[in-house]
Design an enzyme around this catalytic site. Structure first.
Site, PDB file in Angstrom:
ATOM      1  NE  ARG A 147      -2.001   2.046   3.568  1.00 35.62           N
ATOM      2  CZ  ARG A 147      -2.602   2.558   4.646  1.00 35.62           C
ATOM      3  NH1 ARG A 147      -3.865   2.288   4.882  1.00 35.62           N
ATOM      4  NH2 ARG A 147      -1.961   3.329   5.477  1.00 35.62           N
ATOM      5  CE1 TYR A 159      -3.954   7.470  11.130  1.00 36.63           C
ATOM      6  CE2 TYR A 159      -4.767   6.575   9.058  1.00 36.63           C
ATOM      7  CZ  TYR A 159      -4.466   6.427  10.404  1.00 36.63           C
ATOM      8  OH  TYR A 159      -4.681   5.224  11.015  1.00 36.63           O
ATOM      9  CG  ASP A 217      -6.895   3.627   3.191  1.00 42.81           C
ATOM     10  OD1 ASP A 217      -7.980   4.140   2.857  1.00 42.81           O
ATOM     11  OD2 ASP A 217      -6.712   3.064   4.283  1.00 42.81           O
ATOM     12  CG  HIS A 219      -7.387   6.985   5.278  1.00 41.84           C
ATOM     13  ND1 HIS A 219      -7.666   5.956   6.113  1.00 41.84           N
ATOM     14  CD2 HIS A 219      -6.061   6.923   5.050  1.00 41.84           C
ATOM     15  CE1 HIS A 219      -6.562   5.293   6.399  1.00 41.84           C
ATOM     16  NE2 HIS A 219      -5.572   5.843   5.767  1.00 41.84           N
ATOM     17  CD  GLU A 243      -8.234   0.611   2.736  1.00 42.89           C
ATOM     18  OE1 GLU A 243      -7.112   0.221   2.350  1.00 42.89           O
ATOM     19  OE2 GLU A 243      -8.526   0.745   3.925  1.00 42.89           O
ATOM     20  CD1 TRP A 409     -11.328  10.001  11.270  1.00 44.62           C
ATOM     21  CD2 TRP A 409      -9.896   9.065   9.854  1.00 44.62           C
ATOM     22  NE1 TRP A 409     -10.198   9.698  11.963  1.00 44.62           N
ATOM     23  CE2 TRP A 409      -9.301   9.128  11.120  1.00 44.62           C
ATOM     24  CE3 TRP A 409      -9.156   8.538   8.784  1.00 44.62           C
ATOM     25  CZ2 TRP A 409      -8.018   8.668  11.368  1.00 44.62           C
ATOM     26  CZ3 TRP A 409      -7.887   8.079   9.024  1.00 44.62           C
ATOM     27  CH2 TRP A 409      -7.320   8.135  10.308  1.00 44.62           C
TER      28      TRP A 409
HETATM   29  C1  GCO Z   1      -6.159   0.753   7.161  1.00 43.99           C
HETATM   30  C2  GCO Z   1      -6.932   1.717   7.998  1.00 43.99           C
HETATM   31  C3  GCO Z   1      -6.252   2.244   9.188  1.00 43.99           C
HETATM   32  C4  GCO Z   1      -7.293   2.940  10.070  1.00 43.99           C
HETATM   33  C5  GCO Z   1      -7.194   2.585  11.508  1.00 43.99           C
HETATM   34  C6  GCO Z   1      -8.240   3.303  12.337  1.00 43.99           C
HETATM   35  O1  GCO Z   1      -6.470   0.694   6.002  1.00 43.99           O
HETATM   36  O2  GCO Z   1      -5.328   0.039   7.712  1.00 43.99           O
HETATM   37  O3  GCO Z   1      -7.484   2.733   7.231  1.00 43.99           O
HETATM   38  O4  GCO Z   1      -5.243   3.068   8.730  1.00 43.99           O
HETATM   39  O5  GCO Z   1      -7.190   4.292   9.946  1.00 43.99           O
HETATM   40  O6  GCO Z   1      -7.328   1.208  11.611  1.00 43.99           O
HETATM   41  O7  GCO Z   1      -8.390   2.742  13.575  1.00 43.99           O
HETATM   42 MG    MG Z   2      -8.086   1.885   5.449  1.00 42.23          MG
END
Ligand code: GCO
Ligand code: MG
Length: 409
Positions: A147, A159, A217, A219, A243, A409
């Site tokens: 990823r 993040y 991802d 998010h 994702e 988020w």
């Molecule tokens: C992922 C998730 C994590 C989450 C986390 C929140 O794809 O692994 O998005 O990054 O943000 O598990 O508790």
């Molecule tokens: Mg995720």
């Protein structure tokens, strides 16, 4: 066999974990994961105050009946707190059943469909060089699928991207439990992100070639149209999945995204029940189920959603961050072994301290993850070690736009 005790153990070896331990009159014990990142004590209290006494005297073998009883009798269905609590009971009972049968849980679910689970690791960097180093480090750890998350020019704190270079040999924990009284504030700019991400994937493909399995991802930060744009602009780089491109509550968004892009879609790490996936699977709007055993009511419903998904050629992509405890992680690895429509398993190794509290049978060799053949889930909780690490208030970060608006988020 009868249940004689149900205890909740909260421990924080580098981050908080909530574990339910069920004991039986035959001396067998089972454990289940009830960890809800940043809201851990809500589930601990749900279990302690409302569920533990309901378990005493019950038959631990009647797993499906117990699940239905906890789900239906409470009147208040679904939601992450309720479903994490039910998940912990479900997992603990599967653990006990495995121990009683002398078999690992995956055998009870139908037996192994494969030698082990293909996994993906996490790479990130503040710039392309740092990202390439991080990808190489993941490859050295045995990952063939990765990823890719990256800083975006103009966004200060993001993040999933380490704020400083990692010391050599040290791996960045992408989900640090921020043990502070307030959540950390990050910033966000969707236009800058949409411009930058395709350039990063172009560079990665150029450097590492066409074969590497790449994921990304989002998010939940895009609108449907923005997600469609990103999916389209990433098509030349052949992602395994994109994702959580849009916020999960608006499921119709996926219909729009789907009409515009052939980039495969994975969603559902915040989903709690099979009903959250029902229409997305039936309408074939997604390709991978991102549920985690812990937040989805346990092993029983995870197996059910995957059997339903199999009819539509939708595969698993279970959520495996470090905020799912080694117990919850093992639970979904057993499911992944036993279902035919396995896709790819996210695998972020837990810290050494966490592994000293949760003793695991899990192996990761030759790029494949295996839960081991110990009876039950194959994870033992060392309660003495657990007691060394008391709960600490911790929050996930959140983000605001330039003008101060709280963003998705
Ligand atoms: C992922 C998730 C994590 C989450 C986390 C929140 O794809 O692994 O998005 O990054 O943000 O598990 O508790
Ligand atoms: Mg995720």
């Amino acid at each position: 066999m009868k249940i004689t005790a149900a205890e909740v153990i909260v421990t924080s070896p580098t981050r908080n974990f909530v574990t339910l331990k069920i004991t039986t009159d035959e001396g067998l014990t089972g454990i289940g994961d009830a960890t809800l990142n940043g809201r851990e004590l809500a589930v601990a209290h749900y279990l302690k105050d409302h569920v533990a006494q309901l378990l005493i005297g019950k038959d631990p073998h009647a797993i499906e009946d117990m699940w239905q009883f906890l789900y239906r009798s409470s009147y208040w269905r679904r939601g992450p707190v309720t479903m994490a609590a039910i998940a912990a009971v479900d997992m603990a009972l599967w653990d006990i059943k495995g121990k009683a049968a002398g078999m690992p849980v995956y055998q009870l679910l139908g037996g192994a469909c494969r030698r082990g689970l293909s996994t993906y690791g996490h790479a990130s960097g503040r710039d392309v060089e740092e990202l390439f180093d991080s990808i190489r480090a993941e490859q050295e750890h045995g990952y063939t699928a990765i990823r890719v998350q990256t800083s975006v020019p103009g966004i200060k704190a993001l993040y999933g991207v380490a704020a400083q270079k990692q010391a050599s040999g040290e791996r960045y924990d992408y989900e640090p439990a921020q043990r502070t009284a307030q959540p950390a504030e990050e910033d966000w700019d969707t236009r800058a992100y949409l411009r930058h991400v395709p350039t990063v994937f172009e560079a990665v493909r150029h450097e590492f070639g066409p074969e590497m399995i790449l994921l990304h991802d989002g998010h939940h930060r895009m609108t449907p149209l923005q997600a469609a744009q990103l999916g389209k602009s990433l098509e030349p780089y052949d992602l395994f999945w994109l994702e959580d491109c849009t916020p999960a509550e608006n499921q119709e968004a996926l219909r729009l995204v789907r009409q515009h892009t052939t980039t495969p879609l994975a969603i559902g790490e915040v989903f709690n029940t099979i009903w959250d996936f029902k229409d997305l699977i039936r309408e074939q709007l997604i390709d991978y189920v991102r549920a985690a055993s812990t937040h989805f009511g346990g092993i029983s419903p995870l197996k059910k959603v995957m059997d339903y998904a199999a009819m539509y050629q939708v595969k698993s992509g279970f959520h495996g961050p470090t905020d799912v405890s080694p117990v919850g992680f093992a639970a979904q690895v057993h499911v992944g072994m036993a279902i035919h429509n396995f896709g790819l398993q996210e695998f972020m190794p837990h810290s050494e301290k966490t592994n000293s509290v949760f003793r695991q049978q899990l192996t990761f060799e030759g790029g494949l993850l295996h839960p081991g053949d110990a009876p039950g889930l194959g994870v033992e909780l060392d309660e003495k070690e657990a007691a060394k690490y008391p709960y600490q208030q911790a929050y996930l970060p959140y983000n605001r736009l330039n003008d101060g608006t709280v963003h998705d988020w």
